[in-house]
Design a protein around this motif. Structure first.
Motif, PDB file in Angstrom:
ATOM      1  N   ALA A 118      31.104  42.025  44.376  1.00  0.00           N
ATOM      2  CA  ALA A 118      31.063  41.471  43.022  1.00  0.00           C
ATOM      3  C   ALA A 118      31.133  42.597  41.991  1.00  0.00           C
ATOM      4  N   THR A 119      30.415  43.673  42.248  1.00  0.00           N
ATOM      5  CA  THR A 119      30.436  44.829  41.348  1.00  0.00           C
ATOM      6  C   THR A 119      31.839  45.403  41.236  1.00  0.00           C
ATOM      7  N   THR A 120      32.510  45.532  42.364  1.00  0.00           N
ATOM      8  CA  THR A 120      33.888  46.055  42.371  1.00  0.00           C
ATOM      9  C   THR A 120      34.820  45.158  41.578  1.00  0.00           C
ATOM     10  N   ALA A 155      37.655  31.191  43.109  1.00  0.00           N
ATOM     11  CA  ALA A 155      39.070  31.513  42.921  1.00  0.00           C
ATOM     12  C   ALA A 155      39.274  33.014  42.712  1.00  0.00           C
ATOM     13  N   VAL A 156      38.420  33.636  41.924  1.00  0.00           N
ATOM     14  CA  VAL A 156      38.538  35.081  41.682  1.00  0.00           C
ATOM     15  C   VAL A 156      38.232  35.847  42.960  1.00  0.00           C
ATOM     16  N   ALA A 157      37.183  35.441  43.681  1.00  0.00           N
ATOM     17  CA  ALA A 157      36.839  36.121  44.937  1.00  0.00           C
ATOM     18  C   ALA A 157      37.994  36.038  45.934  1.00  0.00           C
ATOM     19  N   ARG A 158      38.592  34.861  46.062  1.00  0.00           N
ATOM     20  CA  ARG A 158      39.717  34.674  46.988  1.00  0.00           C
ATOM     21  C   ARG A 158      40.923  35.512  46.567  1.00  0.00           C
ATOM     22  N   ALA A 159      41.201  35.544  45.279  1.00  0.00           N
ATOM     23  CA  ALA A 159      42.337  36.321  44.778  1.00  0.00           C
ATOM     24  C   ALA A 159      42.174  37.817  45.053  1.00  0.00           C
ATOM     25  N   HIS A 160      40.940  38.226  45.269  1.00  0.00           N
ATOM     26  CA  HIS A 160      40.678  39.642  45.542  1.00  0.00           C
ATOM     27  C   HIS A 160      40.281  39.899  46.983  1.00  0.00           C
ATOM     28  N   GLY A 161      40.661  38.956  47.862  1.00  0.00           N
ATOM     29  CA  GLY A 161      40.562  39.213  49.293  1.00  0.00           C
ATOM     30  C   GLY A 161      39.304  38.768  49.990  1.00  0.00           C
TER      31      GLY A 161
END
Length: 188
Positions: A59-61, A40-46
């Motif tokens: 992931a670091t970003t 969910a977090v990865a998707r929310a950030h593109g």
């Protein structure tokens, strides 16, 4: 000023090493993760690809932006790199607001009935009052000794929450040993 020896990149790298690569544990309500980043977090950030393919630098970003800069943990690091590291690790695992609430609760409990600084409202946000309380606490108690006691308080709150999570949801017992082994005392 932030400790000269403080390196947020090393903090994030250490976290990613502890989190490991791709995991899709059936008992994890957060679903698949990679380097500890939920889908969910990865998707929310593109990120649109398969979670197994999440690049480490992405992931670091995400960690830097969502779990370091946005919750203002960099401001905590200006006062105490040890506390900031613990704060960051807890924030990644439980959410930055929970980590900040722990800090606010601990600082309030350690202020000697508001003799050293005013009580804090545990609102989960690092703001001027929280930073002032941390400054006053460290000045009153001494940097090294004060940090050690504050770290113990933060870790006690974190451990109690892990136990409560396992008690309330038996599926979380699958994670309790790892949480206690790899999160409590892992920083500082």
């Amino acid at each position: 000023m932030e400790d000269e020896s403080f390196d947020v990149d090393a903090l994030i790298d250490g976290l990613i090493e502890r989190e490991g690569g791709y995991v899709n544990h059936p008992a994890d309500k957060g679903g698949p993760t990679c380097f500890g980043i939920t889908e969910a977090v990865a998707r929310a950030h593109g990120f649109a690809g398969p979670m197994k393919a999440l690049p480490r630098d992405e992931a670091t970003t995400i960690y830097r932006r969502l779990y370091w800069l946005r919750p203002r943990f960099d401001q905590v690091a200006r006062r105490s790199s040890r506390v900031a590291g613990e704060h960051f690790d807890t924030g990644v695992n439980m959410g930055p607001a929970v980590a900040t609430t722990f800090l606010q609760r601990a600082l309030t409990a350690l202020n000697r009935n508001a003799k050293d600084y005013a009580d804090l409202t545990p609102d989960g946000r690092v703001g001027p009052l929280t930073l002032h309380a941390l400054d006053a606490y460290l000045q009153t108690r001494g940097k090294r000794g004060g940090e050690t006691v504050l770290m113990r308080a933060l870790e006690a709150l974190q451990a109690e929450r892990y136990l409560r999570l396992a008690e309330r949801r038996p599926a979380n017992e699958a994670f309790l040993y790892g949480w206690l082994a790899n999160r409590i005392g892992a920083i500082g």
